[in-house]
Design a protein around this motif. Structure first.
Motif, PDB file in Angstrom:
ATOM      1  N   ALA A 181      49.187  73.330  55.408  1.00 42.66           N
ATOM      2  CA  ALA A 181      49.130  72.486  55.184  1.00 42.66           C
ATOM      3  C   ALA A 181      49.405  73.292  53.010  1.00 42.66           C
ATOM      4  CB  ALA A 181      48.409  71.537  54.367  1.00 42.66           C
ATOM      5  N   GLU A 212      49.781  64.197  58.846  1.00 43.73           N
ATOM      6  CA  GLU A 212      50.152  64.421  57.602  1.00 43.73           C
ATOM      7  C   GLU A 212      50.224  66.180  56.653  1.00 43.73           C
ATOM      8  OE1 GLU A 212      48.803  62.402  54.471  1.00 43.73           O
ATOM      9  OE2 GLU A 212      49.997  61.287  55.714  1.00 43.73           O
ATOM     10  N   ALA A 225      53.517  67.075  55.563  1.00 45.02           N
ATOM     11  CA  ALA A 225      53.854  68.254  53.905  1.00 45.02           C
ATOM     12  C   ALA A 225      54.983  68.904  54.347  1.00 45.02           C
ATOM     13  CB  ALA A 225      52.627  68.729  53.841  1.00 45.02           C
ATOM     14  N   LEU A 273      52.629  64.770  49.541  1.00 42.84           N
ATOM     15  CA  LEU A 273      51.969  65.055  50.685  1.00 42.84           C
ATOM     16  C   LEU A 273      50.745  66.333  51.056  1.00 42.84           C
ATOM     17  CD1 LEU A 273      54.227  63.763  53.020  1.00 42.84           C
ATOM     18  CD2 LEU A 273      52.443  62.270  51.899  1.00 42.84           C
ATOM     19  N   GLN A 274      50.976  67.409  50.259  1.00 38.88           N
ATOM     20  CA  GLN A 274      49.711  67.817  50.640  1.00 38.88           C
ATOM     21  C   GLN A 274      48.663  68.331  50.126  1.00 38.88           C
ATOM     22  OE1 GLN A 274      49.353  70.986  47.006  1.00 38.88           O
ATOM     23  NE2 GLN A 274      49.461  72.814  48.552  1.00 38.88           N
TER      24      GLN A 274
END
Length: 500
Positions: A307, A389, A393, A314-315
């Motif tokens: 990430a 998530e 990302a 979205l990071q």
């Protein structure tokens, strides 16, 4: 000329004062009850002061520390984790009358102080001091396992040697960075007039290697299974959670001050792939649950770094949610291990000792299963949303190799997590760990609270995460054409469509 302003975050002042108070109390009269009470009160007061600024730095003023929402969030995670770990240790410390144990809460408080100092640091000096305070505290904590003195002493010595080597490499890199930039404030070194191009490259590489050692990223990972196995269960949890949060937070802070050099992108990509696959493959061979969790933590470091290397909309949300998910799930596993620890020769970390747990202690077996499924990224735990998530990302930044590593690593991880659950569901052939619920109500209660957090976070991620979101802060690495939004904006992207 840069003006300087004296600024110390409130949690650091509280933790420092509490540590000195505990030292005075030990010198006055040794009492483990008093030391534990001072430690718990100090951690609670530091947590209460996390969002309060004692002084306000002015614009353009350089300070040793910086207190923003990112620092507040990671500090809160560290303090909450330390409170849980102190709770895991409480009963054993009170009943270990054969050995003086006042130093244990003192070292735990010192380690928390070092970790918190790293989180707030904007300068190499407090960062390195905090890192060494954390490391020295861990050496004492790992060795403080009186009933397994040989194993704990060996683990402590291994950590002492390897930690010293990594600190020396990191300090050498800091020296080179200072030679290149002329400043001790966080800023990735770059080549300038009169400075050889090789010095910034060497500085950045050595700093990154030192951080990778502390994070136990592959190929600098071999110390963590042995050290966590030699340590007591609460100390193993401290290594797996608190130290990882502090070091990863510092990594984010370091690269937020400037752009990552292009060659580091390829280097970090290789390290991330090796870390994800290496950690999961190592976990397949483990027969000890503590060693399995150590190898699992290596893989989770890879997911976090994944990430970190995927800047975009979205990071920020991915990093925030994954830190929370990993913290709650890992502490949940160690709380169940502590609740099931035997009073005899076994400490409940051998996977074979868990046979038949669903039949003898279904409540704790269900909690353990939910925590393991969350770590594997399976609903309904918050780990599923967190891993989703991370993948989102990476898709946004088209990190195809990293996505492939995530998928393969997750499949491997699912196997060894489910293997533990299968063992617990196997009829009891050998004697399982002795457990008396009346003797450990606080451990059972802690495991239940963490389970509720994991389930609620998985079913209603927006309602759990949004109130604690740190915002605004820019998460990096940045490039000339990529600017990450603040975390609140990122989380709106992340949870708008999938939140119930």
């Amino acid at each position: 000329m840069i003006a300087h302003d004296l600024f110390v975050p409130s949690p650091l002042l509280v933790l420092s004062s509490g540590t000195m108070l505990m030292l005075v109390s030990i010198a006055w009269r040794r009492s483990i009850t008093l030391s534990l009470s001072i430690g718990l009160l100090t951690l609670l007061l530091a947590l209460a002061g996390t969002d309060h600024h004692l002084t306000t730095g002015q614009h353009g003023v350089a300070t040793l520390f910086i207190q923003d929402r990112w620092a507040d969030y990671t500090t809160a995670l560290i303090l909450l984790s330390s409170i849980c770990i102190l709770g895991l240790s409480w009963r054993n410390l009170l009943h270990d009358t054969a050995h003086p144990t006042d130093e244990y809460p003192l070292l735990l408080l010192l380690g928390t102080l070092g970790a918190t100092s790293m989180v707030f640091s904007a300068n190499y000096i407090p960062f390195f001091l905090g890192l060494e305070i954390l490391g020295i505290s861990l050496i004492g904590l790992v060795a403080a396992r009186h009933h397994h003195l040989t194993a704990s002493s060996e683990a402590s010595m291994k950590y002492l040697i390897l930690s010293g080597i990594s600190s020396a490499i990191l300090l050498f890199g800091i020296g080179l960075a200072y030679a290149a930039t002329g400043s001790l404030y966080f800023s990735p070194p770059v080549a300038t007039d009169g400075i050889s191009h090789g010095i910034p490259i060497a500085a950045a590489t050595m700093i990154l290697v030192g951080i990778f050692f502390k994070l136990s990223a592959v190929p600098f990972h071999m110390w963590i299974p042995d050290v966590m196995e030699g340590a007591s269960t609460p100390v193993a949890a401290f290594i797996a959670v608190v130290s990882k949060i502090a070091i990863f937070s510092s990594l984010v802070r370091y690269f937020s001050a400037g752009e990552m050099q292009p060659f580091l992108n390829d280097t970090m990509t290789a390290v991330i792939i090796l870390t994800i696959l290496g950690g999961n493959l190592l976990a397949l061979r483990q027969t000890s649950l503590t060693r399995l969790m150590a190898c699992s933590s290596i893989a989770h470091v890879g997911y976090l770094l994944m990430a970190f290397l995927s800047p975009g909309q979205l990071q920020s949300g991915a990093i925030v949610v994954y830190l929370a998910a990993y913290t709650a799930s890992t502490l949940g596993v160690f709380s169940v291990i502590s609740a099931l620890a035997a009073n005899g020769d076994t400490d409940g970390t051998s996977i074979a000792d868990w046979k038949g747990l669903f039949f003898s202690h279904p409540f704790l077996a269900v909690i353990m299963s939910l925590m393991l499924l969350s770590l594997a990224g399976i609903p309904p735990g918050i780990g599923f949303f967190a891993k989703f998530e991370i993948a989102a990302a990476s898709v946004e930044r088209q990190r195809d190799l990293l996505l492939a590593a995530l998928v393969i690593g997750s499949v491997i991880g699912l196997y060894y997590y489910l293997n533990v659950i299968r063992t617990m569901m196997t009829p009891d052939i050998v004697q399982i760990v002795t457990y008396n619920r009346k003797n450990y109500p606080e451990l059972t209660g802690l495991a239940l609270v963490l389970t509720i957090i994991v389930i609620v976070g998985g079913l209603f991620p927006a309602r759990l995460i949004r109130p604690i979101l740190p915002a605004p802060v820019t998460i990096i690495p940045r490039s000339a054409n990529t600017i990450a939004p603040d975390i609140d904006t990122a989380m709106r992207y992340a949870i708008h469509d999938i939140s119930p």
